[in-house]
Design a protein around this motif. Structure first.
Motif, PDB file in Angstrom:
ATOM      1  N   LEU A 217       1.376   7.531  15.967  1.00 10.01           N
ATOM      2  CA  LEU A 217       1.809   6.389  15.055  1.00 10.01           C
ATOM      3  C   LEU A 217       1.239   5.157  15.399  1.00 10.01           C
ATOM      4  N   SER A 218       0.623   4.314  14.380  1.00 14.23           N
ATOM      5  CA  SER A 218       0.362   2.923  14.442  1.00 14.23           C
ATOM      6  C   SER A 218       1.391   1.922  14.560  1.00 14.23           C
ATOM      7  N   GLU A 219       0.887   0.841  15.124  1.00 13.90           N
ATOM      8  CA  GLU A 219       2.121  -0.147  15.205  1.00 13.90           C
ATOM      9  C   GLU A 219       2.656  -0.683  13.935  1.00 13.90           C
ATOM     10  N   GLU A 220       1.845  -0.656  12.947  1.00 16.33           N
ATOM     11  CA  GLU A 220       2.514  -0.716  11.724  1.00 16.33           C
ATOM     12  C   GLU A 220       3.399   0.423  11.081  1.00 16.33           C
ATOM     13  N   GLU A 221       2.962   1.548  11.187  1.00 17.66           N
ATOM     14  CA  GLU A 221       3.818   2.749  11.203  1.00 17.66           C
ATOM     15  C   GLU A 221       5.052   2.679  11.771  1.00 17.66           C
ATOM     16  N   ILE A 222       5.034   2.294  13.157  1.00 20.81           N
ATOM     17  CA  ILE A 222       6.206   2.384  14.085  1.00 20.81           C
ATOM     18  C   ILE A 222       7.071   1.321  13.397  1.00 20.81           C
ATOM     19  N   ASP A 223       6.542   0.114  13.075  1.00 23.13           N
ATOM     20  CA  ASP A 223       7.652  -0.994  12.499  1.00 23.13           C
ATOM     21  C   ASP A 223       8.155  -0.432  11.110  1.00 23.13           C
ATOM     22  N   VAL A 224       7.433   0.114  10.600  1.00 24.77           N
ATOM     23  CA  VAL A 224       7.978   0.442   9.040  1.00 24.77           C
ATOM     24  C   VAL A 224       9.013   1.701   9.167  1.00 24.77           C
TER      25      VAL A 224
ATOM     26  N   LYS B  51       8.344  -9.317  12.613  1.00 25.66           N
ATOM     27  CA  LYS B  51       7.157  -8.495  12.730  1.00 25.66           C
ATOM     28  C   LYS B  51       6.736  -8.051  11.499  1.00 25.66           C
ATOM     29  N   LEU B  52       7.490  -7.837  10.401  1.00 21.96           N
ATOM     30  CA  LEU B  52       7.104  -7.346   9.042  1.00 21.96           C
ATOM     31  C   LEU B  52       6.683  -8.558   8.377  1.00 21.96           C
ATOM     32  N   LYS B  53       7.249  -9.687   8.613  1.00 21.20           N
ATOM     33  CA  LYS B  53       6.761 -10.922   7.876  1.00 21.20           C
ATOM     34  C   LYS B  53       5.326 -11.506   8.227  1.00 21.20           C
TER      35      LYS B  53
ATOM     36  N   HIS C 147       0.758  -1.069   0.143  1.00 18.36           N
ATOM     37  CA  HIS C 147       0.164   0.207   0.104  1.00 18.36           C
ATOM     38  C   HIS C 147       0.732   1.304  -0.004  1.00 18.36           C
ATOM     39  N   GLN C 148       0.197   2.342  -0.617  1.00 20.97           N
ATOM     40  CA  GLN C 148       1.075   3.478  -0.807  1.00 20.97           C
ATOM     41  C   GLN C 148       1.445   4.300   0.677  1.00 20.97           C
ATOM     42  N   ALA C 149       0.629   4.000   1.609  1.00 25.26           N
ATOM     43  CA  ALA C 149       0.750   4.754   3.025  1.00 25.26           C
ATOM     44  C   ALA C 149       2.225   4.448   3.493  1.00 25.26           C
ATOM     45  N   PRO C 150       2.297   2.900   3.828  1.00 23.85           N
ATOM     46  CA  PRO C 150       3.650   2.443   4.486  1.00 23.85           C
ATOM     47  C   PRO C 150       4.934   3.027   3.445  1.00 23.85           C
ATOM     48  N   MET C 151       4.502   2.732   1.966  1.00 18.90           N
ATOM     49  CA  MET C 151       5.710   3.261   1.339  1.00 18.90           C
ATOM     50  C   MET C 151       6.045   4.686   1.583  1.00 18.90           C
TER      51      MET C 151
ATOM     52  N   GLY D 233      10.982  13.239  14.142  1.00 17.57           N
ATOM     53  CA  GLY D 233      12.092  12.445  14.376  1.00 17.57           C
ATOM     54  C   GLY D 233      11.419  11.630  15.565  1.00 17.57           C
ATOM     55  N   ASP D 234      10.188  11.891  15.988  1.00 19.55           N
ATOM     56  CA  ASP D 234       9.428  11.099  17.089  1.00 19.55           C
ATOM     57  C   ASP D 234       8.787   9.793  16.697  1.00 19.55           C
ATOM     58  N   VAL D 235       9.608   8.843  15.998  1.00 19.36           N
ATOM     59  CA  VAL D 235       8.925   7.706  15.465  1.00 19.36           C
ATOM     60  C   VAL D 235       8.571   6.523  16.182  1.00 19.36           C
ATOM     61  N   GLN D 236       8.580   6.568  17.501  1.00 20.04           N
ATOM     62  CA  GLN D 236       8.099   5.909  18.312  1.00 20.04           C
ATOM     63  C   GLN D 236       6.755   6.064  19.169  1.00 20.04           C
ATOM     64  N   ASN D 237       6.263   7.132  18.792  1.00 16.24           N
ATOM     65  CA  ASN D 237       5.132   7.694  19.295  1.00 16.24           C
ATOM     66  C   ASN D 237       3.829   7.073  19.053  1.00 16.24           C
ATOM     67  N   SER D 238       3.419   6.156  19.708  1.00 13.85           N
ATOM     68  CA  SER D 238       2.501   5.402  19.704  1.00 13.85           C
ATOM     69  C   SER D 238       1.000   5.973  19.813  1.00 13.85           C
TER      70      SER D 238
END
Length: 187
Positions: free
Chosen positions: A116-123, A143-145, A64-68, A108-113
């Motif tokens: 950010l969704s769990e998917e976004e944090i993982d990406v 997790k990604l797999k 999907h475009q959003a995670p990309m 750069g606050d990329v762990q902010n749950s």
């Protein structure tokens, strides 16, 4: 830019070069050639390969475009690629990334749950590890797999790798003279 842009028409208008320019124009349609194209077109064969690779990543991926797009935006932040951020932040919003999530990426606050969704944090963590450490941890890969197909894991990986290449090219040559400008949220 640190070198002049290539002309909008082939300097050496061989049939092969003319076809390359046309292929790149077709991918950009209805827009004209962009500064990135004109930087690459100093070598039409390299520009052609770049166009094919990035065109496939942009239009032939099952991810999907959003995670990309959130990954591309974080590559831009990590590498200080203002032009890349400016081009892709609006695309991330259009793809469904929430504004507060994109603002967290910019800060750069990329762990902010809380935003950010769990998917976004993982990406985003995948993007960071792949960009800064090169090696991606087994736990994160698992997790990604569990979330994506093998093909989508590959597509995320090639997206992050390709946009690292793009950002390094943009920053090294200061394409669009953007390096000194700040990254801002799109209107």
């Amino acid at each position: 830019m640190r070198i002049p842009y290539a002309p909008t028409e082939p300097a050496d208008p061989t049939p092969e070069n003319t076809e390359i320019y046309e292929r790149i124009r077709q991918r950009r349609d209805p827009r004209p050639l962009i500064p990135l194209d004109l930087a690459l077109l100093h070598n039409p064969n390299i520009a052609d390969g770049f166009n094919t690779l990035l065109g496939s990543i942009r239009t032939k991926s099952s991810l999907h475009q959003a995670p990309m797009e959130i990954a591309v935006c974080y590559v831009a932040v990590l590498n200080g690629a203002v032009y890349e951020w400016t081009a892709h932040a609006p695309l991330a919003l259009k793809a469904g990334v929430k504004r507060d999530a994109l603002e967290a990426v910019l800060k750069g606050d990329v762990q902010n749950s809380s935003v950010l969704s769990e998917e976004e944090i993982d990406v985003l963590e995948f993007t960071r590890q792949s960009t800064k450490e090169i090696k991606v941890g087994d736990e994160l890969m698992a997790k990604l797999k569990s979330r994506y197909t093998d093909q989508q894991v590959m597509e995320l990986t090639i997206t992050v790798g390709a946009y690292n290449m793009v950002s390094r090219f943009l920053v090294a040559l200061d394409v669009t003279e953007s390096n000194a400008k700040g990254m801002r949220m799109p209107e």
